[in-house]
Design an enzyme around this catalytic site. Structure first.
Site, PDB file in Angstrom:
ATOM      1  N   SER A 115      20.260  89.068  94.860  1.00  0.00           N
ATOM      2  CA  SER A 115      18.912  88.528  94.690  1.00  0.00           C
ATOM      3  C   SER A 115      18.615  88.387  93.206  1.00  0.00           C
ATOM      4  O   SER A 115      19.183  89.116  92.379  1.00  0.00           O
ATOM      5  CB  SER A 115      17.871  89.466  95.324  1.00  0.00           C
ATOM      6  OG  SER A 115      16.551  89.075  94.996  1.00  0.00           O
ATOM      7  N   TYR A 174      14.525  97.801  96.600  1.00  0.00           N
ATOM      8  CA  TYR A 174      15.199  96.541  96.908  1.00  0.00           C
ATOM      9  C   TYR A 174      15.894  95.982  95.660  1.00  0.00           C
ATOM     10  O   TYR A 174      17.059  95.583  95.699  1.00  0.00           O
ATOM     11  CB  TYR A 174      14.181  95.534  97.438  1.00  0.00           C
ATOM     12  CG  TYR A 174      14.752  94.172  97.747  1.00  0.00           C
ATOM     13  CD1 TYR A 174      15.405  93.932  98.954  1.00  0.00           C
ATOM     14  CD2 TYR A 174      14.640  93.118  96.839  1.00  0.00           C
ATOM     15  CE1 TYR A 174      15.932  92.680  99.244  1.00  0.00           C
ATOM     16  CE2 TYR A 174      15.166  91.870  97.121  1.00  0.00           C
ATOM     17  CZ  TYR A 174      15.806  91.655  98.327  1.00  0.00           C
ATOM     18  OH  TYR A 174      16.333  90.418  98.601  1.00  0.00           O
ATOM     19  N   SER A 209      18.923  97.993  94.798  1.00  0.00           N
ATOM     20  CA  SER A 209      20.027  97.754  95.736  1.00  0.00           C
ATOM     21  C   SER A 209      20.738  96.451  95.423  1.00  0.00           C
ATOM     22  O   SER A 209      21.964  96.359  95.494  1.00  0.00           O
ATOM     23  CB  SER A 209      19.515  97.751  97.189  1.00  0.00           C
ATOM     24  OG  SER A 209      18.760  96.587  97.484  1.00  0.00           O
ATOM     25  N   LYS A 210      19.983  95.427  95.055  1.00  0.00           N
ATOM     26  CA  LYS A 210      20.590  94.126  94.772  1.00  0.00           C
ATOM     27  C   LYS A 210      21.314  94.115  93.426  1.00  0.00           C
ATOM     28  O   LYS A 210      22.324  93.416  93.259  1.00  0.00           O
ATOM     29  CB  LYS A 210      19.529  93.028  94.839  1.00  0.00           C
ATOM     30  CG  LYS A 210      18.943  92.840  96.237  1.00  0.00           C
ATOM     31  CD  LYS A 210      20.016  92.531  97.279  1.00  0.00           C
ATOM     32  CE  LYS A 210      19.436  92.213  98.638  1.00  0.00           C
ATOM     33  NZ  LYS A 210      20.461  91.849  99.630  1.00  0.00           N
ATOM     34  N   ILE A 233      12.951  82.434  99.043  1.00  0.00           N
ATOM     35  CA  ILE A 233      13.420  81.596 100.149  1.00  0.00           C
ATOM     36  C   ILE A 233      12.575  81.904 101.380  1.00  0.00           C
ATOM     37  O   ILE A 233      12.268  83.066 101.655  1.00  0.00           O
ATOM     38  CB  ILE A 233      14.903  81.885 100.465  1.00  0.00           C
ATOM     39  CG1 ILE A 233      15.763  81.832  99.191  1.00  0.00           C
ATOM     40  CG2 ILE A 233      15.414  80.905 101.519  1.00  0.00           C
ATOM     41  CD1 ILE A 233      15.797  80.500  98.496  1.00  0.00           C
TER      42      ILE A 233
END
Length: 252
Positions: free
Chosen positions: A128, A141, A144-145, A174
């Protein structure tokens, strides 16, 4: 003739959004696709992407049924919301990292040896833009990315000489099930024009636009692309966010 004729592909997170779009596109280009997701659906194998037992069994079953694996798209992931560091517990972090980072690691661990036996292949992980810099996702998040981006670089290096390529796609905003609350809020409040306003394209993206990049990375057209994290974000990560009105518009 398709770009993926005679290839066997695994796609996780395949029940919706980017995963579904990629599975459909891979099939249209000639691949035999095994799509997996924690949510069952038509043609979907149920899988907890962060469970080592389940991932190992899933990979071995695919190899037994189809003779091998050529393409892996480790796309399964969860958001965890937009809570900041001081609002999340260690349990929240452990679950988000388990699915988003341990999940791709497990697919690489168990699928890559089979791909090596077939003479090579392509592994694609969904990272991401939130893994590139702050401000595009919640704390866990984003972490993690960022880990996924590092993982593909390490994996590409450790698979040197095998002809197994490992790359990441870094989507921007998205429209998927994960971002549905944001899109619904914008539309219900008459603020849909604000979606994607910080990127030069001035819009959000569609799952198919990510799937097209996944297809390229899965195919022989990307035979010399390895260990990369490719942003597909309308140009968001090309600069620090700003309002274009503050700078004025220039004609090309």
């Amino acid at each position: 003739m398709g770009m993926l004729d005679h290839k066997v592909a695994i796609v996780t997170g395949g029940a919706s959004g980017i995963g579904m779009a990629a599975a459909e596109l891979f099939r249209a280009e000639g691949a035999t696709v095994v799509a997996a997701d924690r949510t069952l659906g038509e043609g979907i194998t149920q899988l907890d992407a962060g469970s080592e037992e389940e991932v190992e069994a899933f990979v071995e079953r695919t190899v037994a049924d189809l003779g091998g694996i050529d393409i892996v798209f480790a796309n399964a992931g969860i958001s965890g919301g937009m809570a900041g560091i001081f609002e999340q517990s260690s349990t929240d972090w452990q679950e988000i990292l388990r699915v988003n980072l341990v999940g791709p690691f497990l697919l690489i661990k168990y699928a890559a040896p089979h791909m090596k036996e077939r003479g090579g292949g392509s592994i694609i992980c969904t990272a991401s833009v939130a893994g590139l810099r702050a401000g595009a996702g919640g704390a866990a998040y984003s972490a993690s990315k960022a880990g996924v981006i590092s993982l593909v670089k390490v994996a590409a290096t450790q698979l040197a000489g095998t002809n197994v390529r490992v790359n990441a796609i870094c989507p921007g905003l998205i429209e998927t099930g994960m971002t549905a609350p944001l899109y619904e809020w914008a539309r219900s409040t008459g603020r849909e024009e604000r979606i994607g306003r910080l990127n030069p394209m001035k819009r959000g993206g569609e799952p198919g636009e990510i799937a097209s990049v996944a297809l390229f990375l899965a195919s022989d057209a990307a035979s010399y692309v390895n260990g990369q994290a490719i942003a597909v974000d309308g140009g968001l990560s090309a600069s620090h966010p700003f309002s274009i009105q503050d700078y004025g518009r220039t004609s090309a």
